[in-house]
Design an enzyme around this catalytic site. Sequence first.
Site, short mmCIF file in Angstrom:
data_model
loop_
_atom_site.label_atom_id
_atom_site.label_comp_id
_atom_site.label_asym_id
_atom_site.label_seq_id
_atom_site.Cartn_x
_atom_site.Cartn_y
_atom_site.Cartn_z
N LYS A 1 -8.09 9.20 -3.91
CA LYS A 1 -7.55 10.22 -3.35
C LYS A 1 -6.12 10.19 -4.10
CE LYS A 1 -7.74 9.27 1.06
NZ LYS A 1 -8.64 8.27 0.97
N VAL A 2 -5.31 9.24 -4.29
CA VAL A 2 -4.06 9.17 -4.59
C VAL A 2 -4.17 9.20 -6.10
CG1 VAL A 2 -1.86 7.80 -4.76
CG2 VAL A 2 -3.03 7.81 -2.50
N ASP B 1 -12.43 3.12 -12.26
CA ASP B 1 -12.85 2.97 -10.83
C ASP B 1 -14.21 2.86 -10.89
OD1 ASP B 1 -13.65 3.51 -8.14
OD2 ASP B 1 -11.90 4.87 -7.80
N VAL C 1 2.09 1.76 -6.68
CA VAL C 1 2.42 2.16 -5.28
C VAL C 1 1.04 1.96 -4.54
CG1 VAL C 1 3.22 4.48 -4.31
CG2 VAL C 1 3.33 4.43 -6.70
N ALA C 2 0.34 1.05 -5.02
CA ALA C 2 -1.06 0.75 -4.18
C ALA C 2 -0.53 -0.36 -2.98
CB ALA C 2 -2.19 0.21 -5.06
N ARG C 3 -0.67 -1.67 -3.74
CA ARG C 3 -0.37 -2.75 -2.88
C ARG C 3 0.01 -3.84 -3.87
NH1 ARG C 3 -0.04 -0.09 0.90
NH2 ARG C 3 -1.06 -0.08 2.78
N ASP D 1 6.71 -0.15 -5.89
CA ASP D 1 7.03 0.30 -4.39
C ASP D 1 6.55 -0.67 -3.30
OD1 ASP D 1 7.69 2.28 -2.30
OD2 ASP D 1 5.63 2.88 -2.05
N GLU E 1 6.20 -8.42 2.09
CA GLU E 1 7.16 -7.07 2.56
C GLU E 1 8.09 -7.42 3.60
OE1 GLU E 1 5.13 -3.43 2.06
OE2 GLU E 1 4.67 -3.78 0.25
N HIS F 1 8.60 0.41 -0.25
CA HIS F 1 7.45 1.02 0.30
C HIS F 1 7.58 2.31 0.87
CE1 HIS F 1 3.23 -0.41 2.31
NE2 HIS F 1 3.18 0.79 1.69
N LEU F 2 7.95 3.16 -0.03
CA LEU F 2 8.40 4.53 0.50
C LEU F 2 7.26 5.71 0.01
CD1 LEU F 2 12.13 4.71 -0.75
CD2 LEU F 2 11.26 4.55 1.77
N GLY F 3 6.12 5.04 -0.52
CA GLY F 3 5.00 6.06 -0.91
C GLY F 3 4.61 6.89 0.12
N1 NAI Z 1 2.96 3.04 -1.19
C1 NAI Z 1 2.42 3.80 -0.08
O1 NAI Z 1 3.37 4.11 0.74
C2 NAI Z 1 1.12 4.24 0.00
C3 NAI Z 1 -0.06 3.30 -0.57
N2 NAI Z 1 -1.30 3.74 -0.70
C4 NAI Z 1 -2.00 2.81 -0.94
O2 NAI Z 1 -2.82 3.44 -2.23
C5 NAI Z 1 -4.14 3.01 -2.28
C6 NAI Z 1 -5.13 4.27 -2.65
O3 NAI Z 1 -5.10 5.11 -1.48
P1 NAI Z 1 -6.19 6.21 -1.79
O4 NAI Z 1 -6.17 6.85 -2.95
O5 NAI Z 1 -5.79 6.90 -0.36
O6 NAI Z 1 -7.53 5.45 -1.36
P2 NAI Z 1 -8.83 5.79 -1.76
O7 NAI Z 1 -9.80 4.99 -0.99
O8 NAI Z 1 -9.06 7.34 -1.70
O9 NAI Z 1 -8.85 5.17 -3.09
C7 NAI Z 1 -8.95 4.06 -3.55
C8 NAI Z 1 -9.88 4.07 -4.92
O10 NAI Z 1 -10.00 2.78 -5.43
C9 NAI Z 1 -10.95 2.21 -6.14
N3 NAI Z 1 -11.50 1.07 -6.15
C10 NAI Z 1 -11.69 0.03 -5.44
N4 NAI Z 1 -11.92 -0.95 -5.96
C11 NAI Z 1 -11.51 -0.96 -7.22
C12 NAI Z 1 -11.37 -1.66 -8.58
N5 NAI Z 1 -11.87 -3.15 -8.31
N6 NAI Z 1 -10.88 -1.32 -9.22
C13 NAI Z 1 -10.54 0.14 -9.60
N7 NAI Z 1 -10.73 1.08 -8.58
C14 NAI Z 1 -11.23 0.44 -7.49
C15 NAI Z 1 -12.16 3.23 -4.87
O11 NAI Z 1 -13.28 3.31 -5.46
C16 NAI Z 1 -11.40 4.12 -4.72
O12 NAI Z 1 -11.87 5.57 -5.24
C17 NAI Z 1 -4.67 2.11 -1.41
O13 NAI Z 1 -4.23 0.64 -1.55
C18 NAI Z 1 -3.49 2.56 -0.31
O14 NAI Z 1 -3.18 1.62 0.73
C19 NAI Z 1 -1.60 4.87 -0.04
C20 NAI Z 1 -0.86 5.64 0.49
C21 NAI Z 1 0.69 5.34 0.75
O1 HPV Z 2 -0.75 4.46 3.87
C1 HPV Z 2 -0.70 3.42 2.99
O2 HPV Z 2 -1.53 2.90 2.77
C2 HPV Z 2 0.88 2.94 2.96
O3 HPV Z 2 0.78 2.30 2.18
C3 HPV Z 2 1.73 3.82 3.75
O4 HPV Z 2 2.58 2.73 4.59
P1 HPV Z 2 3.38 3.05 5.75
O5 HPV Z 2 2.45 3.50 6.56
O6 HPV Z 2 4.48 3.88 5.03
O7 HPV Z 2 3.97 1.71 6.25
#
Ligand code: NAI
Ligand code: HPV
Length: 645
Positions: free
Chosen positions: A252-253, A272, A331-333, A357, A362, A381-383
Amino acid sequence: METASMAATAGSATIVGAKLAVNYGVSQRREPQLSSRVSLGRNSVFVSKAGVYSRGPNVGSRRVGASKRVVAVNSAAAASSSSSSSSAVAVPTSSDGQKSVAKPTVLVAEKLGAAGIELLEKMAVVDCSYNLSQEDLCAKVAECDALIVRSGTKVTREVFEASKGRLKVVGRAGVGIDNVDLQAATEVGCLVVNAPTANTVAAAEHGISLLTAMARNVAQASASMKAGKWQRNKWVGVSLVDKTLAVMGFGKVGSEVARRAKGLGMTVVAHDPYASAERAKALGVELVSFDEALAAADFISLHMPLTPTTDKIFNDESFGKCKKGVRIVNVARGGVIDEPALVRALDAGIVAQAALDVFTVEPPKEGDALVNHENVIVTPHLGASTMEAQEGVAVEIAEAVAGALAGELSATAVNAPMVPAEVITELAPYVTLAERLGRLAVQLVSGGAGVKQVKVVYRSARADDDLDTRLLRAMITKGLIEPVSSAFINLVNADYVAKQRGLKISEERQPTDGAIEVPLETITVTIAGVKSKFASAISGNGSITLEGKVKDGVPYLSKVGDFGVDVSLEDSIILCRQVDQPGMIGKVGSILGQENVNISFMSVGRKSPRQHAVMAIGVDEEPSKVTLQKLGDIPAVEEFVFLKL
Ligand SMILES: NC(=O)C1=CN([C@@H]2O[C@H](COP(=O)(O)OP(=O)(O)OC[C@H]3O[C@@H](n4cnc5c(N)ncnc54)[C@H](O)[C@@H]3O)[C@@H](O)[C@H]2O)C=CC1
Ligand SMILES: O=C(O)C(=O)COP(=O)(O)O
């Protein structure tokens, strides 16, 4: 012959929705209800009328049509019908006079948007306690039915254990669930739900912010100017247009970042392993291998979840495969990067810049080499932290948690199989039947012998792929295990608990010529390798065998051993084998009548006249031991057993 009291010891009185398999309310209602909640003994499942959020990209919190709903069964909650659970939670008293029950308690352990809190307060006692120590969190969860967290709270095994079964739902107000011990949650049957869509755009926008800010040294230049300097030559950046961005994790992101990067004139490739090539193509993105992505990228943006596979996937070796001078956004982990390796790569100039981020720990420790690196810009961690995303996430998670507590299905369950809402609705009475067959069958086992081998036969005219039996299997497991243990079983943990107990449940489909509109003609539960308290329940194959069916939405017992019976599975039943002779029904009826035990159903099955017959008697009240013994004393009665539902 064993005594009735012995026979009954295995039973725990969990009686739900008697006459109706489909039961909307949480109390013991018997009138027909117009909804799709399904009684599951201590639990219930329910098809949310609110619909679910689309999981697709770029939708924020927009809802999708009810017909598209895919839901996971949450039988974790709505424990209101349990006589024994300390975790009984249910929706508050309704206007139509349902029995009032205590509101559940929801612990909100991290800041949640006001709209979400308001929504929760309508159905629960909400305890907002932020910044709890692990010790305080453990103490509090023992008093809570649900817990809502963001990324800052570690919901460890210790937390689940401390809850002592009270915690039924953990809501992660965001996407990443790497801070929740899913295995521990599953083992205790605690449903974990997340809010997967409402912060997608916020995270993508933050990724783009970091990308552009990094490329143009915005953070450093700002800090230098605030320090009184005017360094126009020092902060010359690099352009994005015509550069290649590798999006790692095209979910999604990632796909929203890709869309925006295309708008900035970048060439975008993505890696992916699970993404669809068509979706990538539609956005003008080429899907490539991990190594190809590294080799092609001027910029890398990370958007994969933290899993055992992605843990430190960016390490010395992978940085070595990158173009010299690559720039990285995360911005992932934090854990997907080996942070010391990134410091080395930055020092060596392999990585020119990084914008981070998220961090392995953390907040990072003071003096952290990465945070303090001159070529690194950081945000805490402001994503997901926009006003809009936080309100959206709060509502998304509050709806999911409130729904789960009310026994609804969750569209965002992360540790339960997804079962389409339509399937749940259709299978509702069979779900009740399955649990009750399991519950009756286990009470027939004698001598406390462990049940190890159970075979379930589904007779159906449906094609194999048109009948989802996972829910039925889970409920048979529930019926088999709960009466003889303190375990709490639902769709989340049924297979796990069965495996732990060495209980093997094999399933067999037997095709019939019946109507395909009817999902199932019969369900047969067979327990092999045990003796029975009621010898007549052993069929010709040497196993305890019970067969059931659904008639007009009501579950019925249709066979005991080799004896055909016809008794609705509403209340407890007495099974009686007797010499088939006139007057038996009257004798039994009058003994029960003397004690004011009301008979709801009575059916006699026999193989041939004047031989042996099995009488199945449904009773509204539990007869006393004395009354049961009087039945046993009737000369023609050869054996009997009382079974609780
Ligand atoms: N910094 C922040 O505040 C935020 C961070 N995130 C993080 O962003 C990441 C993605 O979130 P979404 O897009 O919502 O999740 P999502 O589940 O929609 O997308 C994750 C994608 O990663 C793929 N994936 C899994 N293993 C993989 C690998 N080994 N290599 C490449 N791709 C792989 C999956 O197939 C999936 O398409 C998550 O880790 C989430 O926690 C999400 C929202 C806010
Ligand atoms: O949704 C995620 O995966 C995030 O990383 C967002 O984290 P937060 O709810 O802002 O602590």
